[in-house]
Design an enzyme around this catalytic site. Structure first.
Site, PDB file in Angstrom:
ATOM      1  CE  LYS A 112      45.976 -16.534 -29.069  1.00  0.00           C
ATOM      2  NZ  LYS A 112      47.212 -15.727 -29.170  1.00  0.00           N
ATOM      3  CE  LYS A 200      43.300 -17.969 -21.503  1.00  0.00           C
ATOM      4  NZ  LYS A 200      44.521 -17.802 -21.762  1.00  0.00           N
ATOM      5  CE  LYS A 203      46.715  -9.797 -23.579  1.00  0.00           C
ATOM      6  NZ  LYS A 203      48.003 -10.224 -24.253  1.00  0.00           N
TER       7      LYS A 203
HETATM    8  P1  AMP Z   1      47.649 -13.478 -22.604  1.00  0.00           P
HETATM    9  O1  AMP Z   1      46.500 -12.903 -21.841  1.00  0.00           O
HETATM   10  O2  AMP Z   1      47.459 -14.862 -23.207  1.00  0.00           O
HETATM   11  O3  AMP Z   1      48.497 -12.651 -23.533  1.00  0.00           O
HETATM   12  O4  AMP Z   1      48.453 -14.003 -21.363  1.00  0.00           O
HETATM   13  C1  AMP Z   1      49.569 -12.997 -20.708  1.00  0.00           C
HETATM   14  C2  AMP Z   1      49.852 -13.775 -19.308  1.00  0.00           C
HETATM   15  O5  AMP Z   1      49.016 -13.646 -18.435  1.00  0.00           O
HETATM   16  C3  AMP Z   1      50.161 -15.249 -19.381  1.00  0.00           C
HETATM   17  O6  AMP Z   1      51.490 -15.397 -18.546  1.00  0.00           O
HETATM   18  C4  AMP Z   1      49.019 -15.884 -19.028  1.00  0.00           C
HETATM   19  O7  AMP Z   1      49.312 -17.308 -18.677  1.00  0.00           O
HETATM   20  C5  AMP Z   1      48.318 -14.874 -18.135  1.00  0.00           C
HETATM   21  N1  AMP Z   1      46.928 -15.153 -17.886  1.00  0.00           N
HETATM   22  C6  AMP Z   1      46.072 -14.722 -19.032  1.00  0.00           C
HETATM   23  N2  AMP Z   1      44.784 -14.972 -18.961  1.00  0.00           N
HETATM   24  C7  AMP Z   1      44.667 -15.403 -17.448  1.00  0.00           C
HETATM   25  C8  AMP Z   1      43.903 -15.882 -16.715  1.00  0.00           C
HETATM   26  N3  AMP Z   1      42.402 -15.688 -17.112  1.00  0.00           N
HETATM   27  N4  AMP Z   1      44.162 -16.163 -15.509  1.00  0.00           N
HETATM   28  C9  AMP Z   1      45.465 -16.093 -15.141  1.00  0.00           C
HETATM   29  N5  AMP Z   1      46.404 -15.887 -15.769  1.00  0.00           N
HETATM   30  C10 AMP Z   1      46.103 -15.295 -16.996  1.00  0.00           C
END
Ligand code: AMP
Ligand code: TRP
Length: 332
Positions: A112, A200, A203
């Site tokens: 980040k 991965k 967002k």
């Molecule tokens: P974030 O998008 O980082 O706010 O993550 C929100 C939730 O979604 C967290 O529990 C992450 O571990 C999960 N998450 C985010 N991106 C992925 C991805 N590409 N694959 C699986 N889980 C994800």
């Protein structure tokens, strides 16, 4: 007594099928078995600059996504992080027992801060909130005597830090915090970017071709899947040396409950075009009822649910914070 789970998603960027398959889908399953607390972590969202109107919008939208995924407010508590100010207070206290070295080793901080500065130099321009973000997350978890934290794999490092901080506090001031454990669902743990299967799905990806948003319409889904990168060769096989295909098969399998093996079999002698077209159908069919539910939820109704949730969890948070304050010598 039922064990307790806690988890959250920040109202930032675009919530995508990776979030659903890696986190939300798992929460929905767990809410029957555990006492569940789910949070829209708006205080985490402001670690990078946000437009205030957009933050408000996204906070309600993320809550709608939770509800449309099947999170049931009759079974669990659903609330907005900033509505329970104990999170910020405990976060400050935990700051004082954490070490800067521990935080600078967090891979999400490294990623980040590159995003914030545009380069690998962790320079003067990295916002401090990105640095101590995991401490606020630790506070979220520890306030509620959480036993299990269902998340995607990328968050396990933060949970490890939470455990370290909890143990350090307990050693110094006496048994106070339950030591939580991460709970990762194997299959959905890492959905990769459609434009780059080595990273991965994210967002905050620069290109919309990285992800399928939970709010994407049919035309967008079809366009994105058509454009998704594939590996060399033409057969549909689930193998480590074909990471792009593996990722698409994972998504197919998770949304259809057909195993990777069966998918390989189904597409024997067939090419990418047919596979991708079927995958697009599956994603579109999954999103339709989901988006219908979102459209049916008014902002007012969702806010009512969120306020009710905060009312339920606030006493738990207050009791724990008071205990912490007493132990460290604050006069309460
Ligand atoms: P974030 O998008 O980082 O706010 O993550 C929100 C939730 O979604 C967290 O529990 C992450 O571990 C999960 N998450 C985010 N991106 C992925 C991805 N590409 N694959 C699986 N889980 C994800
Ligand atoms: N850091 C998590 C993420 O990026 C979101 C989060 C904040 C969270 N507080 C939490 C997840 C507490 C689980 C428990 O996905």
């Amino acid at each position: 007594m039922k064990k307790r789970i806690f988890s959250g998603v920040a109202p930032s960027g675009t919530i995508h099928i990776g979030n659903y398959l890696g986190a939300l889908k798992n929460w929905v399953k767990l809410q029957d078995e555990f006492e569940s607390i789910f949070c829209v972590v708006d205080m985490h969202a402001i670690t990078l600059p946000r437009d205030p109107e957009e933050l408000k919008r996204k906070t309600l939208d993320v809550a709608k996504i939770y509800l449309a995924s099947g999170i049931d407010p009759a079974k669990c508590s659903l609330f907005i992080q900033s509505h329970v100010s104990e999170h910020a207070e405990l976060s400050w206290i935990l700051n004082t027992i954490a070490k800067t070295g521990e935080l600078s080793r967090m891979t999400q901080f490294k990623d980040k801060s590159e995003l914030a500065t545009g380069n690998k130099d962790l320079s003067e321009s990295v916002p401090l909130g990105i640095f101590n973000y995991p401490i606020l997350m630790a506070a979220d978890i520890l306030l509620y005597d959480t036993n299990l934290v269902p998340v995607g794999e990328d968050q396990l490092q933060h949970i490890e830090l939470t455990r370290i901080l909890a143990k350090r506090f307990n050693n110094k001031f006496g048994e106070t915090f339950v030591i939580p454990e991460g709970h990762v669902q194997k299959e959905g743990m890492r959905i990769m970017g459609l434009d780059d299967p080595t990273k991965k799905m994210s967002k905050s990806a620069a290109s919309e071709y990285n992800y399928i948003a939970l709010t994407d319409d049919e035309e967008t889904v079809r366009r994105k899947i058509k454009k998704a990168v594939t590996d060399s060769g033409s057969e549909i096989v689930y193998r480590d040396d074909k990471p792009a295909l593996m990722n698409l098969i994972n998504i197919y399998s998770l949304l259809s409950d057909i195993s990777a093996k069966e998918i390989e079999k189904k597409y024997e002698g067939k090419g990418y075009a047919e596979f991708k077209s079927d995958l697009a159908d599956i994603v579109v069919e999954f999103l339709k009822p989901f988006q219908k539910k979102i459209a049916e939820l008014s902002d007012e109704k969702v806010l009512e649910i969120l306020l009710e949730g905060a009312k339920k969890v606030r006493p738990i948070a207050k009791t724990k914070l008071d205990e912490v304050k007493k132990k460290i010598g604050f006069i309460i």
